[in-house]
Design a protein around this motif. Structure first.
Motif, short mmCIF file in Angstrom:
data_model
loop_
_atom_site.label_atom_id
_atom_site.label_comp_id
_atom_site.label_asym_id
_atom_site.label_seq_id
_atom_site.Cartn_x
_atom_site.Cartn_y
_atom_site.Cartn_z
N GLU A 150 0.85 -1.20 0.00
CA GLU A 150 0.00 0.00 0.00
C GLU A 150 0.88 1.23 0.00
OE1 GLU A 150 -2.33 0.61 3.56
OE2 GLU A 150 -3.31 -1.31 3.25
N GLY A 151 0.25 2.35 -0.32
CA GLY A 151 0.95 3.62 -0.20
C GLY A 151 1.31 4.20 -1.54
N ILE A 152 2.37 4.98 -1.57
CA ILE A 152 2.75 5.63 -2.83
C ILE A 152 3.29 4.57 -3.79
CG2 ILE A 152 3.13 7.94 -1.90
CD1 ILE A 152 6.15 7.25 -1.83
N THR A 153 3.03 4.76 -5.06
CA THR A 153 3.37 3.72 -6.04
C THR A 153 3.48 4.31 -7.45
OG1 THR A 153 2.56 1.67 -7.03
CG2 THR A 153 0.89 3.19 -6.30
N LEU A 154 4.12 3.56 -8.32
CA LEU A 154 4.18 3.95 -9.73
C LEU A 154 3.02 3.31 -10.51
CD1 LEU A 154 8.02 3.57 -10.43
CD2 LEU A 154 6.74 5.70 -10.14
N GLU A 155 2.36 2.35 -9.83
CA GLU A 155 1.21 1.67 -10.44
C GLU A 155 0.13 2.70 -10.72
OE1 GLU A 155 -1.05 -1.55 -8.35
OE2 GLU A 155 1.02 -2.08 -7.85
N VAL A 156 -0.43 2.67 -11.90
CA VAL A 156 -1.44 3.68 -12.22
C VAL A 156 -2.76 3.39 -11.49
CG1 VAL A 156 -2.73 4.76 -14.09
CG2 VAL A 156 -0.36 4.07 -14.45
N THR A 157 -3.17 4.33 -10.66
CA THR A 157 -4.47 4.21 -9.98
C THR A 157 -5.21 5.54 -10.18
OG1 THR A 157 -3.72 5.18 -7.91
CG2 THR A 157 -3.40 2.80 -8.15
N LYS A 158 -6.35 5.66 -9.51
CA LYS A 158 -7.15 6.89 -9.72
C LYS A 158 -6.54 8.11 -9.04
CE LYS A 158 -11.61 4.75 -10.36
NZ LYS A 158 -12.12 3.84 -9.33
N THR A 159 -5.61 7.84 -8.11
CA THR A 159 -5.11 8.97 -7.32
C THR A 159 -3.76 9.44 -7.80
OG1 THR A 159 -4.12 7.38 -5.87
CG2 THR A 159 -6.29 8.23 -5.22
N HIS A 160 -3.77 10.18 -8.86
CA HIS A 160 -2.51 10.70 -9.40
C HIS A 160 -2.10 11.94 -8.63
CE1 HIS A 160 -0.06 12.65 -12.78
NE2 HIS A 160 0.63 11.63 -12.32
N ASN A 161 -0.84 12.01 -8.20
CA ASN A 161 -0.33 13.24 -7.62
C ASN A 161 0.55 13.89 -8.68
OD1 ASN A 161 1.88 14.89 -6.35
ND2 ASN A 161 0.64 14.50 -4.53
N GLU A 162 0.06 15.00 -9.20
CA GLU A 162 0.75 15.62 -10.34
C GLU A 162 2.11 16.16 -9.99
OE1 GLU A 162 -1.46 18.56 -12.56
OE2 GLU A 162 -3.10 17.09 -12.69
N TYR A 163 2.21 16.69 -8.80
CA TYR A 163 3.47 17.32 -8.41
C TYR A 163 4.63 16.31 -8.45
CZ TYR A 163 6.71 20.08 -5.62
OH TYR A 163 7.81 20.78 -5.18
N TYR A 164 4.39 15.11 -7.96
CA TYR A 164 5.44 14.09 -7.97
C TYR A 164 5.30 13.12 -9.14
CZ TYR A 164 6.02 15.57 -3.10
OH TYR A 164 6.22 16.30 -1.97
N ASP A 165 4.19 13.20 -9.84
CA ASP A 165 3.85 12.26 -10.89
C ASP A 165 3.89 10.81 -10.39
OD1 ASP A 165 3.17 11.20 -13.32
OD2 ASP A 165 5.18 11.39 -14.20
#
Ligand code: GLU
Length: 555
Positions: free
Chosen positions: A72-87
């Motif tokens: 769980e947590g931050i990931t490179l896997e594409v999900t609905k929760t994109h954080n644009e600042y960090y991509d």
């Protein structure tokens, strides 16, 4: 129902994946898996002055390179929760996992502490703070920030709401009131119990005037809300334990359920300091770029602070290495294999020392344990990985490999490539050295006559000896008995020894000088003055190619 065991890693976006962090991630992951639990990664990006946005993606890429994949947590896997600042993306039920997206949680907690007078706004000017610090040098007593504020500012201001405090033009910071008439006993699951006198502690900032929490508030809110069972972190946090145990208790009550393990630091190869850039490479991306295998690196990192107490070192068998298809699953298997022996008793309370030679040993062992298919796959993945890189260091590695091997895939059969790579497998430490030996097979260049000439002989003598030994080899080709299994790494050594016996017997019986014959043969077959032995090369080439090379040299 007992709650699910949860551990986390909480990196700050300040640079690359440090070797110490990678080791910690591995241990955290091991604890999680040992307890059939969950391992998650949270981004602690509240120190806005040290933040490097691009470092987050790099961190996740390096983790993926090592197959350290959180649940769980931050990931490179594409999900609905994109954080644009960090991509980057996030997955899991306890998000957001990026602290800058969680400010309301910290503000809510801060407000509760203010209401209970456990937190107050610090209005002291920098000069007033300096004065207190100077005074402390004489008295040696902890600074009483609350009293200093109470002496100078109205009580009402000190306990104004979070919204008011953050809007206040004097830009106060919110302090946690730790200094109290109380002792507190803190438990570290690895190091044991210590009792602290809170009268000797100082109050500390939990919410900065920019509205972001410090680590002390951030973790205390998140680890509760994200249901962390065990915090595994670096030993440098150990002195903060009284702060942290107290704030957890004040926010969530005595039974907040969070336990701690503080891992000793990793020392550099010499000296007694935490390993840093000066002691060697601490950037895990560089290790991956150089062609250290995830399996070897993970296996090595496990030994930095853990020891099963037996002779066993390799936690992936040759069979597992060659039958499990992907790197990710192989690393998972290593973790699975370590788990039964990963106990609190087997984790060291003192610092481990980094040893590059040992890491190299692991890498060589894993390279040698690969069969030809596994290795060819590994090479392919490594070359793909390099191709995605833009840095000069990695470009140099690519250029070197290309110089060694040329367009080897187009010019050679798959079988020959695999056999030729065995030469490398037997000798290289990292994949960046690929081609050093196999180049003589895969990227043969006709040597000059000067190179073929054995030092004691003339060019003509050397060529005539080459012809003679070439004819002998041709006459033997159909009668010698080479090993059948061309996929095992011992093939080259065994085939070489068959050729060596036959040729040396011939040289002996006819009283021929070794250098007179073997030098021109080796230089001709390899195209190089320094190369693997002619026997190894004969073990790899087929009759036609060997003849072709000898014929060309003789002309
Ligand atoms: N963000 C903190 C650090 O990078 C995390 C410490 C922790 O694991 O709690 O040091």
């Amino acid at each position: 129902m007992t709650p699910i065991f949860r551990t986390r890693q909480a990196p700050s976006p300040t640079g690359y994946l440090h070797l110490g962090t990678a080791r910690q991630m591995l241990f955290t992951n091991l604890f999680a898996k040992k307890n059939n639990g969950v391992w998650f990664v949270r981004l602690e990006d509240t120190d806005r002055s040290r933040l490097q946005a691009e470092s987050v993606k790099n961190l996740l890429e390096a983790m993926a390179g090592l197959s350290l994949t959180p649940d769980e947590g931050i990931t490179l896997e594409v999900t609905k929760t994109h954080n644009e600042y960090y991509d980057i993306y996030q997955k899991g039920e306890y998000g957001p996992y990026i602290q800058s997206e969680r400010l309301s949680h910290y503000h809510e907690a801060a407000q509760r502490l203010i209401s209970e007078k456990k937190a107050y706004w610090n209005f002291l000017t920098p000069e007033q703070k300096d004065e207190l610090r100077n005074f402390k040098k004489i008295t040696k007593a902890p600074i009483d920030y609350l009293k200093a504020n109470q002496d100078k500012y109205p009580e009402l201001d000190l306990f104004m709401s979070v919204d008011e405090g953050l809007a206040n033009t004097q830009k106060p910071a919110l302090m946690f009131h730790l200094q109290r008439d109380e002792t507190i006993t803190c438990l570290d699951e690895l190091l044991g119990k210590t009792t602290f006198d809170l009268n000797l502690e100082e109050d500390f900032v939990i919410l900065k005037s920019d509205g972001f929490p410090t680590y002390h508030l951030g973790f205390a809110v998140d680890d509760h809300l994200m249901k962390t069972s065990l915090i595994i972190r670096a030993q440098e946090w150990y002195p903060s334990l009284p702060k942290h145990v107290t704030i957890l208790k004040d926010l969530w009550g005595q039974d907040h359920g969070i336990k701690f393990v503080h891992l000793p630091v990793i020392l550099g190869e010499t000296g007694n300091k935490k390993m840093s850039k000066r002691d060697g490479n601490v950037n895990m991306t560089d290790y991956l770029d150089q062609g250290y295998l995830a399996e070897a690196t993970i296996n090595y990192l496990a030994f930095l602070g853990w020891n099963p107490g037996t002779e066993k070192e390799l936690y992936l068998s040759e069979d597992e290495l060659n039958t499990i298809k992907t790197k990710e699953t192989r690393v998972q298997k290593i973790i699975e294999n370590i788990i039964p022996e990963f106990t609190m008793e087997n984790i060291s309370k003192s610092s481990a020392r980094f040893n590059l030679e040992k890491l190299n040993w692991f890498n060589r062992e894993y390279i040698k344990a690969m069969n030809s298919n596994t290795f060819a796959n590994e090479v392919s993945n490594y070359l793909d990985h390099l191709a995605t890189k833009k840095e000069e260091k990695t470009q140099d590695i690519q250029t070197q490999i290309h110089q060694n091997l040329g367009d080897y895939k187009a010019n050679n059969s798959e079988e020959l490539i695999k056999l030729a790579f065995m030469l490398d497998q037997n000798r290289i430490t990292t994949l960046s050295e690929l081609g050093t030996d196999s180049k003589c097979i895969l990227n043969w260049q006709q040597p000059t006559l000067e190179d073929i000439k054995w030092k004691k002989n003339t060019i003509e003598e050397s060529l005539s000896n080459l012809k003679e030994i070439g004819d002998f080899i041709s006459s033997k080709w159909n009668t010698i008995d080479l090993p059948q299994d061309k996929s095992s790494l011992s093939y080259v050594t065994e085939a070489a020894s068959v050729w060596e016996d036959v040729i040396k017997q011939w040289l002996n019986e006819s009283d021929k000088g070794i250098g007179d014959y073997l030098w021109p043969l080796r230089v001709c077959l390899s195209g190089q003055k320094r190369s693997p032995s002619p026997f190894e090369i004969l073990g790899i080439l087929d009759q036609e190619e060997a003849k072709h090379r000898i014929d060309l040299c003789k002309k």
